[in-house]
Structure formats: structure tokens, C-alpha cells
Design a protein around this motif. Structure first.
Motif, PDB file in Angstrom:
ATOM      1  N   THR A 126       0.849  -1.189   0.000  1.00 44.19           N
ATOM      2  CA  THR A 126       0.000   0.000   0.000  1.00 44.19           C
ATOM      3  C   THR A 126       0.881   1.234   0.000  1.00 44.19           C
ATOM      4  O   THR A 126       1.709   1.427   0.894  1.00 44.19           O
ATOM      5  N   PHE A 127       0.727   2.067  -1.026  1.00 43.72           N
ATOM      6  CA  PHE A 127       1.389   3.361  -1.099  1.00 43.72           C
ATOM      7  C   PHE A 127       0.395   4.407  -0.617  1.00 43.72           C
ATOM      8  O   PHE A 127      -0.761   4.422  -1.067  1.00 43.72           O
ATOM      9  N   VAL A 128       0.821   5.274   0.285  1.00 41.20           N
ATOM     10  CA  VAL A 128      -0.026   6.356   0.779  1.00 41.20           C
ATOM     11  C   VAL A 128       0.513   7.655   0.187  1.00 41.20           C
ATOM     12  O   VAL A 128       1.676   8.015   0.412  1.00 41.20           O
ATOM     13  N   ILE A 145      -3.087   3.623  -2.332  1.00 42.49           N
ATOM     14  CA  ILE A 145      -3.019   2.902  -3.596  1.00 42.49           C
ATOM     15  C   ILE A 145      -2.457   1.509  -3.285  1.00 42.49           C
ATOM     16  O   ILE A 145      -1.297   1.379  -2.887  1.00 42.49           O
ATOM     17  N   VAL A 146      -3.283   0.486  -3.448  1.00 44.30           N
ATOM     18  CA  VAL A 146      -2.858  -0.883  -3.167  1.00 44.30           C
ATOM     19  C   VAL A 146      -2.447  -1.524  -4.485  1.00 44.30           C
ATOM     20  O   VAL A 146      -3.170  -1.454  -5.483  1.00 44.30           O
ATOM     21  N   THR A 147      -1.273  -2.118  -4.477  1.00 45.87           N
ATOM     22  CA  THR A 147      -0.758  -2.772  -5.669  1.00 45.87           C
ATOM     23  C   THR A 147      -0.093  -4.084  -5.274  1.00 45.87           C
ATOM     24  O   THR A 147       0.186  -4.308  -4.097  1.00 45.87           O
ATOM     25  N   LYS A 148       0.144  -4.917  -6.241  1.00 45.01           N
ATOM     26  CA  LYS A 148       0.760  -6.224  -5.970  1.00 45.01           C
ATOM     27  C   LYS A 148       1.991  -6.403  -6.835  1.00 45.01           C
ATOM     28  O   LYS A 148       2.012  -5.985  -7.987  1.00 45.01           O
ATOM     29  N   GLY A 149       3.013  -7.014  -6.246  1.00 46.35           N
ATOM     30  CA  GLY A 149       4.244  -7.288  -6.974  1.00 46.35           C
ATOM     31  C   GLY A 149       4.727  -8.693  -6.694  1.00 46.35           C
ATOM     32  O   GLY A 149       4.169  -9.405  -5.861  1.00 46.35           O
ATOM     33  N   GLU A 150       5.767  -9.069  -7.383  1.00 42.04           N
ATOM     34  CA  GLU A 150       6.372 -10.391  -7.247  1.00 42.04           C
ATOM     35  C   GLU A 150       7.510 -10.333  -6.234  1.00 42.04           C
ATOM     36  O   GLU A 150       8.224  -9.331  -6.158  1.00 42.04           O
ATOM     37  N   ALA A 151       7.706 -11.397  -5.487  1.00 44.41           N
ATOM     38  CA  ALA A 151       8.873 -11.502  -4.622  1.00 44.41           C
ATOM     39  C   ALA A 151      10.111 -11.335  -5.500  1.00 44.41           C
ATOM     40  O   ALA A 151      10.178 -11.858  -6.609  1.00 44.41           O
ATOM     41  N   GLY A 152      11.078 -10.546  -5.014  1.00 39.72           N
ATOM     42  CA  GLY A 152      12.290 -10.266  -5.770  1.00 39.72           C
ATOM     43  C   GLY A 152      12.236  -8.943  -6.513  1.00 39.72           C
ATOM     44  O   GLY A 152      13.271  -8.400  -6.896  1.00 39.72           O
ATOM     45  N   GLN A 153      11.048  -8.409  -6.722  1.00 42.14           N
ATOM     46  CA  GLN A 153      10.889  -7.122  -7.396  1.00 42.14           C
ATOM     47  C   GLN A 153      11.277  -6.006  -6.434  1.00 42.14           C
ATOM     48  O   GLN A 153      11.109  -6.125  -5.218  1.00 42.14           O
ATOM     49  N   LEU A 207      10.820  -2.315  -4.722  1.00 45.46           N
ATOM     50  CA  LEU A 207       9.692  -1.452  -4.383  1.00 45.46           C
ATOM     51  C   LEU A 207       9.612  -0.255  -5.325  1.00 45.46           C
ATOM     52  O   LEU A 207       8.519   0.182  -5.687  1.00 45.46           O
ATOM     53  N   LEU A 208      10.755   0.280  -5.749  1.00 42.60           N
ATOM     54  CA  LEU A 208      10.779   1.410  -6.676  1.00 42.60           C
ATOM     55  C   LEU A 208      10.010   1.083  -7.951  1.00 42.60           C
ATOM     56  O   LEU A 208       9.147   1.851  -8.385  1.00 42.60           O
ATOM     57  N   GLU A 209      10.304  -0.063  -8.542  1.00 44.28           N
ATOM     58  CA  GLU A 209       9.638  -0.457  -9.779  1.00 44.28           C
ATOM     59  C   GLU A 209       8.136  -0.601  -9.578  1.00 44.28           C
ATOM     60  O   GLU A 209       7.337  -0.139 -10.395  1.00 44.28           O
ATOM     61  N   LEU A 210       7.754  -1.206  -8.482  1.00 41.03           N
ATOM     62  CA  LEU A 210       6.333  -1.384  -8.189  1.00 41.03           C
ATOM     63  C   LEU A 210       5.644  -0.024  -8.036  1.00 41.03           C
ATOM     64  O   LEU A 210       4.557   0.194  -8.570  1.00 41.03           O
ATOM     65  N   GLY A 211       6.289   0.892  -7.325  1.00 42.40           N
ATOM     66  CA  GLY A 211       5.731   2.231  -7.143  1.00 42.40           C
ATOM     67  C   GLY A 211       5.599   2.987  -8.452  1.00 42.40           C
ATOM     68  O   GLY A 211       4.586   3.635  -8.712  1.00 42.40           O
ATOM     69  N   GLN A 212       6.627   2.909  -9.279  1.00 37.95           N
ATOM     70  CA  GLN A 212       6.566   3.577 -10.581  1.00 37.95           C
ATOM     71  C   GLN A 212       5.439   3.003 -11.428  1.00 37.95           C
ATOM     72  O   GLN A 212       4.695   3.752 -12.069  1.00 37.95           O
ATOM     73  N   ASN A 213       5.297   1.684 -11.414  1.00 41.02           N
ATOM     74  CA  ASN A 213       4.220   1.044 -12.182  1.00 41.02           C
ATOM     75  C   ASN A 213       2.838   1.454 -11.681  1.00 41.02           C
ATOM     76  O   ASN A 213       1.871   1.433 -12.438  1.00 41.02           O
ATOM     77  N   ALA A 214       2.754   1.824 -10.392  1.00 39.42           N
ATOM     78  CA  ALA A 214       1.477   2.243  -9.807  1.00 39.42           C
ATOM     79  C   ALA A 214       1.249   3.749  -9.965  1.00 39.42           C
ATOM     80  O   ALA A 214       0.261   4.276  -9.469  1.00 39.42           O
ATOM     81  N   GLY A 215       2.182   4.448 -10.637  1.00 41.11           N
ATOM     82  CA  GLY A 215       2.018   5.875 -10.885  1.00 41.11           C
ATOM     83  C   GLY A 215       2.492   6.774  -9.754  1.00 41.11           C
ATOM     84  O   GLY A 215       2.181   7.963  -9.744  1.00 41.11           O
TER      85      GLY A 215
END
Length: 110
Positions: free
Chosen positions: A5-7, A14-22, A24-32
Motif C-alpha cells: 500500500t502506497f499512501v 493505492i494498493v498494488t501487488k508485486g512479485e517476490a524479488g521485485q 519497491l521502486l519499480e512497483l511504485g513507478q508502475n502504480a504511478g
């Protein structure tokens, strides 16, 4: 999948899901999220600074000295600040909550 969850600065979650090993930066960027990551994870900037919810902070691997040095340059740093490029998702981080600061600063203070 690992749920994160990004606040935002407006309190929006903003709740998003990622893969283990990914990262956090990439996940956040993908979530905008406004996480630049100017140095592409080389710990030469602090434009991917996030503030980890206190209840999650001790579940992360400790920051290395280079990360601590970059956090010294970050705007709005707190005790639970980290660089999102240095946080690798694991199953143990499922449910992690991070706050995105309202400003970022790179090595030149911009």
C-alpha cells in the motif's frame, strides 16, 4: 504476490501487488507514484525516498551505509525513511505500507 500500500501526500491509499524479488521502486513507478529513481538503483540520488510505516520498518533488511548517506540528502527524512530502490519484495513484506513524501531532492539539491 506481495501486496503493498502506497499512501500519497493527500492520504490516498493505492494498493498494488508485486512479485517476490521485485524492487519497491519499480512497483511504485508502475502504480504511478512520483518516485523518480534517477540513478536507477545505484544509490547516487534520493529521488525514490519513501517513509515506511513504523510497524513495518524493523521487518526490512537494515540499510547499508551508502543508503544512509543518500538518505541524509533526502527531503523530509524520518526515522523510518528508506530508498525504495533498496527494498526487495519478499513474502514477509506482504501488506507493507509506505508513504510517498511530497518532495524529492537529488544530489544537487534539486
Amino acid at each position: 504476490m506481495v501486496s503493498i500500500t502506497f499512501v500519497t501526500t493527500k492520504g490516498e491509499k493505492i494498493v498494488t501487488k508485486g512479485e517476490a524479488g521485485q524492487r519497491l521502486l519499480e512497483l511504485g513507478q508502475n502504480a504511478g507514484m512520483p518516485l523518480e529513481g534517477t540513478c536507477e538503483g545505484q544509490m547516487a540520488c534520493s529521488t525514490c525516498h519513501v517513509i515506511v510505516a513504523p510497524e513495518w520498518f524493523d521487518k526490512l533488511l537494515p540499510a547499508v551505509d551508502d543508503e544512509e548517506d543518500m538518505l541524509d540528502l533526502a527531503a523530509g527524512v524520518t526515522r523510518t525513511s528508506r530508498l525504495s530502490c533498496q527494498i526487495e519484495l519478499t513474502d514477509a513484506l506482504d501488506g507493507l505500507v509506505v508513504h510517498v513524501p511530497d518532495e524529492a531532492r537529488d544530489m544537487q539539491g534539486r
